[in-house]
Design an enzyme around this catalytic site. Structure first.
Site, PDB file in Angstrom:
ATOM      1  N   GLU A 148      -3.326  63.080 -17.277  1.00 27.13           N
ATOM      2  CA  GLU A 148      -4.592  63.162 -16.554  1.00 27.13           C
ATOM      3  C   GLU A 148      -5.167  61.777 -16.270  1.00 27.13           C
ATOM      4  OE1 GLU A 148      -4.894  66.474 -19.796  1.00 27.13           O
ATOM      5  OE2 GLU A 148      -3.842  64.570 -19.535  1.00 27.13           O
ATOM      6  N   CYS A 184      -7.639  66.780 -23.413  1.00 26.09           N
ATOM      7  CA  CYS A 184      -8.163  66.325 -24.706  1.00 26.09           C
ATOM      8  C   CYS A 184      -9.562  65.722 -24.497  1.00 26.09           C
ATOM      9  CB  CYS A 184      -7.206  65.276 -25.290  1.00 26.09           C
ATOM     10  SG  CYS A 184      -7.270  63.690 -24.419  1.00 26.09           S
TER      11      CYS A 184
END
Length: 184
Positions: free
Chosen positions: A76, A104
Site C-alpha cells: 500500500e 495495517c
C-alpha cells in the site's frame, strides 16, 4: 535478499487474467492478487495493491520489506507513493486502493493522510488491520478525512488461501512454528 540456498517456496497459484471490458472491483482486485503472487515469487509476504483513478490503474505494487530491508515497504505504501507521483499531487482524492489484505496501522494512516476516496480490501485482519479489524482508524470521530470502505468479499477466499498457504509452507520449510499464523 534471497540467497541460492534459501530460495522461496514455489508459488502454486496462477495469476488471474480478468477481462478488460468490465473494470469493477473484481477486475482491480485480480490485479492486486497478481501483485501478491509477484511478492511470493520474490520471497516476500504475498500482499498486493493497485490504485485506480478514473477507471485506470495509476499504481501497482507488492510488499518488498525483505528485499528492501525497509519496514515501510508495504504494498500500500509503495502504491500510494507511485500514485502521488503519477498524479503530481499527494492528495489522492477520487482514487481507490485495492489491496489483498486489510491495511495495517501504518498503511491505514497513509490512506487517510493521502485523502484516498475509497479502500477495497479482500481479507480482514483481526490482529493488525486498522480499517475495521483490530481497530478502525476510519471511525475515529475527530479524523479530518474518512474513506469509503469495501471490507472483505472481493476475492476474499482466493487472497486468504494465498496468504495462508505462503505461511504454512514457510513454517514447514523452516521448521518454525513461530512464524505468523496469518489470518487463520
Amino acid at each position: 535478499m534471497v540467497s541460492p540456498k534459501n530460495t522461496p517456496p514455489p508459488c502454486p497459484f496462477d495469476k488471474r487474467f480478468p477481462s478488460q471490458l468490465v473494470r469493477d472491483d473484481a477486475f482491480f482486485m485480480s490485479l492486486a492478487y497478481n501483485q501478491a503472487i509477484d511478492a511470493w515469487r520474490q520471497d516476500e509476504v504475498p500482499i498486493g495493491a493497485v490504485i485506480a483513478f478514473g477507471g485506470e490503474i495509476i499504481a501497482s505494487a507488492h510488499n518488498t520489506v525483505e528485499s528492501a530491508g525497509d519496514p515501510t515497504a508495504h504494498a500500500e505504501m509503495l502504491a500510494i507513493t507511485q500514485a502521488a507521483t503519477k498524479l503530481g499531487n499527494w492528495r489522492l482524492e477520487g482514487a481507490t486502493l485495492y489491496v489483498t489484505k486489510e491495511p495495517c496501522p501504518m498503511c491505514s494512516g497513509a490512506t487517510l493522510m493521502s485523502r484516498m476516496k475509497r479502500v477495497c480490501y479482500a481479507v480482514p485482519d483481526p490482529k493488525m488491520g486498522c480499517l475495521g479489524g483490530a481497530t478502525d482508524l476510519n471511525a475515529l470521530p475527530r479524523v479530518n478525512h474518512h474513506v469509503e470502505l469495501t471490507a472483505g468479499g472481493v476475492l476474499e477466499a482466493e487472497c486468504r488461501e494465498l496468504i495462508q498457504t505462503f505461511f504454512r509452507l514457510k513454517r514447514a520449510e523452516e521448521g518454525n512454528q513461530d512464524l505468523p499464523s496469518a489470518l487463520l
